[in-house]
Enzyme design. Structure first.
Site, PDB file in Angstrom:
ATOM      1  N   SER A  87       0.785  -1.206   0.000  1.00  0.00           N
ATOM      2  CA  SER A  87       0.000   0.000   0.000  1.00  0.00           C
ATOM      3  C   SER A  87       0.836   1.283   0.000  1.00  0.00           C
ATOM      4  O   SER A  87       0.362   2.318  -0.463  1.00  0.00           O
ATOM      5  CB  SER A  87      -0.912   0.024   1.231  1.00  0.00           C
ATOM      6  OG  SER A  87      -0.154   0.012   2.411  1.00  0.00           O
ATOM      7  N   SER A 110       3.342  -4.123   2.858  1.00  0.00           N
ATOM      8  CA  SER A 110       3.074  -2.846   2.188  1.00  0.00           C
ATOM      9  C   SER A 110       4.270  -1.927   2.041  1.00  0.00           C
ATOM     10  O   SER A 110       4.179  -0.902   1.370  1.00  0.00           O
ATOM     11  CB  SER A 110       1.972  -2.091   2.927  1.00  0.00           C
ATOM     12  OG  SER A 110       0.740  -2.701   2.689  1.00  0.00           O
TER      13      SER A 110
END
Lengths: 369, 433
Positions: free
Chosen positions: B71, B95
């Site tokens: 992310s 992430s």
């Protein structure tokens, strides 16, 4: 659970006057276990003869409600910090078994203004440490439930479960009445609920298991939700707070510095030569002594008496204290914590009278301004 | 949901950076609430990978638009394009390491509990780590040094005593292996389970070159087994979604953030009616999907089969790591040193190089989305579940000209060990170029 010194509100604070970003569930905030809460919890557990658990843990109880900003309440669902315990009901002369004691987080307070269709939320209380004491179904009447209770300081609320049954038969279906905040309301709620159950059963109906509220104006309970509507709280171990580990030395340290329990104080005072009535008066005054949120006690009537009786006749000391000092305070509509007379001052006065350095025609009035 | 929201306080890690004189140049794009592997689930649009292949002479607009990974794709892209020396990201299941791999930078997920989470928007508290992305290992190591401090505001922060114990153990072990000299003391494990069928064969060339280089330097490289790995992904998604459903319950439009008023005829005495409109509008589809999954996993009927089962698997994954490492886990009293164990694990960081972004205007949402974006996490979530340190370090380019990262993973608290090995890889790979 927020750090006490900064954010714990006092009763009477303006709404939302003490709210930390954590209390309002701002992103990025994390809980912090207040050690004072743990200490007060353990102290309570000891006083109630409960078994303090060496390992307990915190869970999240989820539900959406506007006074619960994070959408969950941190509580101890799977592993509470104390199990069992006993409360003695002095007037009923019986024991009530406890199921468990758990530490929780309090919610905010919401008030609904029906006229304006508006909910007001006060987060002062949100995040404050809360202790929940769960009893076994051992109380048989509103009087037993209200036995010797003092909930007027607003720091105690209770949920009661009420069921009725005929002698010799198993317990009936119970209904839970939530959020009762005075002994009087609790006893009224129980009484009204008992009659509601009896009326239902007498007319051939059954009592549905439900959660109910109490309308203080009408002095009756009302349905909040049925058992079928009971929310799924989706309990989950709190992933932030580590387990609470308590060892024996911590428990005994707290036990050692505990104030004496009422039964012990009563017999100690009577052992000093006080009548049961005098002891009761001192202890009743003592109950109202100020208790800080950190559990530190202010000086009460018993401690005042103990110091006054040092090197003096206990009976004389208690007479001066109860008749003169308390009498004068009562005349002025003041409570014991408003008393400005020190132990030394009253002691010297007693000594002067006793050694006849001063004489009083009639004792009453000697302290009057 | 939080577009208009401004936090009243700085995160502890940001405060530490400021105190040390760092210049904060901006906030980076990321997947909404950290949920995603491609940085396409963002209100600001996707992050375009800034890497430029050597053969490409096309202008920026014409160039192939590949994902920066997620992310924390914005953080990786910022570092890769030299907008910043280092960037912070959050690593819940990979992430930070995945974007680092796609963008050709260094990405560290430190041991869980070392860096304060105060100020980090919670996705899944038991997995969330503040991660560090940097242009080279030295920058990442320096930043780690700066940020690794006990913070009483983070209840899962490791105590100063445990930190001291772990760093002393790490230092003693590093001295024994003698990473500065010949590497014949270093034992590297290659976990067999980290080569799933989805792994693109293009990755293997650069990975083998790293292994060969380390062998040439004297390190011994052995295959190891981590039998719980295949179950780690499912366990991860159950736990992460369950915690997310809980953590994201607070975004209800009452205290802060987006507020969508209920229609006038709604029954406002029911709290849910007030919240639903805000939550339906404010959360993106990926976030809603995970909240629903997590809510289900915590319902009374599913709790045992999903949430508790996932916790059991998590324990097994942890044990896999404890069994494979030579040194004992400083956090566990039951873990003991195993002389035949390895010092670090080495595996590809990603199953492929950066994938193409969907054509602009085309939403990656819906049922048509395949599972590959979740399968990718196979390589990164085990270290997250176990809480151990893992760093992705550039291993050169694949045949398609795009960066490949390799991950170095070690025992909890041995963050300096993974960085030392990462530094060796960085040095040898740059010599080969």
């Amino acid at each position: 659970m927020s750090p006490k010194d900064t954010w714990t509100s006092e009763p009477g604070d303006a709404s939302n006057y003490r709210v930390s970003p954590y209390d309002a569930a701002f992103p990025g905030t994390l809980p912090h276990l207040n050690r004072h809460c743990v200490e007060l919890g353990v102290r309570t557990a000891i006083a109630l003869n409960a078994n303090v658990q060496y390992r307990s843990a915190f869970d999240r109880k989820h539900y959406f409600y506007s006074d619960l900003p994070s959408g969950y309440q941190i509580t101890q669902h799977y592993a509470p910090f104390a199990l069992g315990g006993i409360v003695n009901l002095p007037h009923a002369g019986k024991e009530v078994r406890l199921h468990q004691i758990q530490l929780e987080q309090d919610t905010g307070k919401s008030t609904f203004d029906i006229r304006r269709r508006l909910s007001s939320i006060d987060l002062n209380r949100a995040g404050t440490g809360l202790m929940e004491i769960v009893s076994e179904p051992d109380m048989r009447s509103p009087e037993e439930a209200g036995d010797d209770g003092n909930m007027e300081q607003g720091s105690l609320r209770c949920d009661v479960n009420v069921s009725v049954h005929k002698p010799g038969q198993p317990f009936g279906t119970r209904c839970e009445i939530k959020n009762l905040n005075s002994v009087r309301f609790m006893m009224t709620a129980i009484t009204s609920e008992v009659f509601r159950h009896i009326d239902l059963l007498d007319s051939g109906l059954s009592v549905p298991q439900e959660t109910r509220g109490f309308d203080e104006q009408k002095a009756e309970t009302f349905a909040l939700r049925s058992k079928e509507d009971a929310p799924d709280y989706r309990y989950m171990p709190d992933p932030n707070l580590p387990p609470l580990l308590i060892d024996e030395s911590y428990i005994s340290r707290i036990r050692d510095k505990m104030p004496a329990l009422p039964s012990a104080t009563r017999s100690r005072l009577q052992g000093m030569g006080l009548s049961a009535r005098d002891a009761e008066v001192l202890m009743t005054v003592d109950v109202g002594r100020e208790m800080g949120y950190d559990g530190e006690l202010g000086q009460g009537a018993v401690a005042f008496f103990d110091q006054l009786a040092q090197g003096r006749d206990a009976k004389t000391a208690v007479n001066w204290l109860t008749h003169e000092l308390l009498g004068q305070l009562a005349l002025r509509h003041e409570s014991f914590k408003d008393n400005v007379m020190s132990v030394t001052q009253l002691g010297e006065l007693i000594d002067l009278v006793q050694s006849k350095k001063i004489t009083v025609r009639s004792k009453p009035g000697v302290l009057r301004p | 949901m939080l577009e208009q929201f401004q936090s009243p306080f700085d995160a502890t890690v940001v405060q530490l950076l400021r105190n040390a004189g760092a210049r904060i140049v901006g906030k980076a794009n990321c997947d909404e609430f950290g949920m995603g592997s491609l940085n396409v689930h963002s209100a600001h649009g996707p992050v375009v990978n800034p890497h430029q292949t050597a053969s490409s002479s096309a202008s920026w607009e014409e160039r192939e638009r590949r994902s920066a990974g997620g992310s924390s794709g914005g953080s990786a892209a910022a570092v890769a394009s030299s907008l910043a020396h280092v960037a912070l990201g959050t690593d819940t299941g990979g992430s930070v390491r995945l974007p680092a791999s796609y963008c050709g930078v260094v990405g560290l997920k430190p041991s869980y509990g070392l860096l304060s989470r105060w100020g980090l928007v919670s996705y899944a508290d038991s997995l969330d780590c503040v991660g560090i992305l940097g242009q080279n290992v030295q920058h990442v190591a320096q930043t780690l040094d700066l940020l690794s401090h006990y913070d009483p505001k983070d209840p899962s922060a490791v105590t100063p005593e445990t930190r001291k114990r772990a760093s002393e153990a790490c230092l003693a072990h590093a001295n024994k292996i003698d990473l500065a000299g010949k590497l014949d003391g270093l034992k590297i494990g290659i976990p067999q389970e980290y080569f799933p069928s989805e792994l693109d064969s293009k990755i293997l060339g650069p990975f083998r070159r790293v292994v060969d280089a380390l062998k040439t330097l004297g390190a011994s490289v052995v295959p190891v087994n981590m039998p719980s790995t295949p179950y780690a992904l499912s366990a991860y998604y159950v736990i992460a979604s369950a915690e997310a459903s809980s953590n994201l319950a607070r975004y209800d439009g009452i205290q802060y953030g987006l507020r969508v008023d209920a229609p006038l005829d709604a029954d406002l005495t029911k709290t849910v009616n007030v919240y639903a409109h805000t939550r339906s509008r404010g959360f993106g589809s990926e976030v809603q999907k995970r909240i629903l999954l997590g809510t289900y996993a915590l319902t009374a009927g599913a709790f045992d089969n999903y949430f508790l089962q996932a916790q059991r698997v998590r324990k097994l994954v942890r044990e896999d790591f404890d069994n494979v490492f030579r040194v004992a886990n400083p956090l566990s009293t039951s873990s003991s040193a195993s002389p035949s164990g390895v010092d670090v694990l080495l595996h590809p960081s990603a199953i492929r190089t950066a994938p193409l972004l969907p054509p602009s205007g085309c939403e990656p949402e819906g049922d048509s989305e395949d599972l590959s974006s979740y399968v990718q996490d196979v390589l990164t979530v085990p270290a997250s579940l176990a809480g151990v340190p893992a760093v992705s370090v550039p291993a050169g380019l694949a045949d398609d000209g795009w960066p490949v990262g390799v991950s170095v993973v070690s025992q909890w608290g041995y963050d300096n060990m993974v960085l030392d090995v990462a530094r060796i890889i960085e040095r040898t790979m740059s010599r080969q170029r």
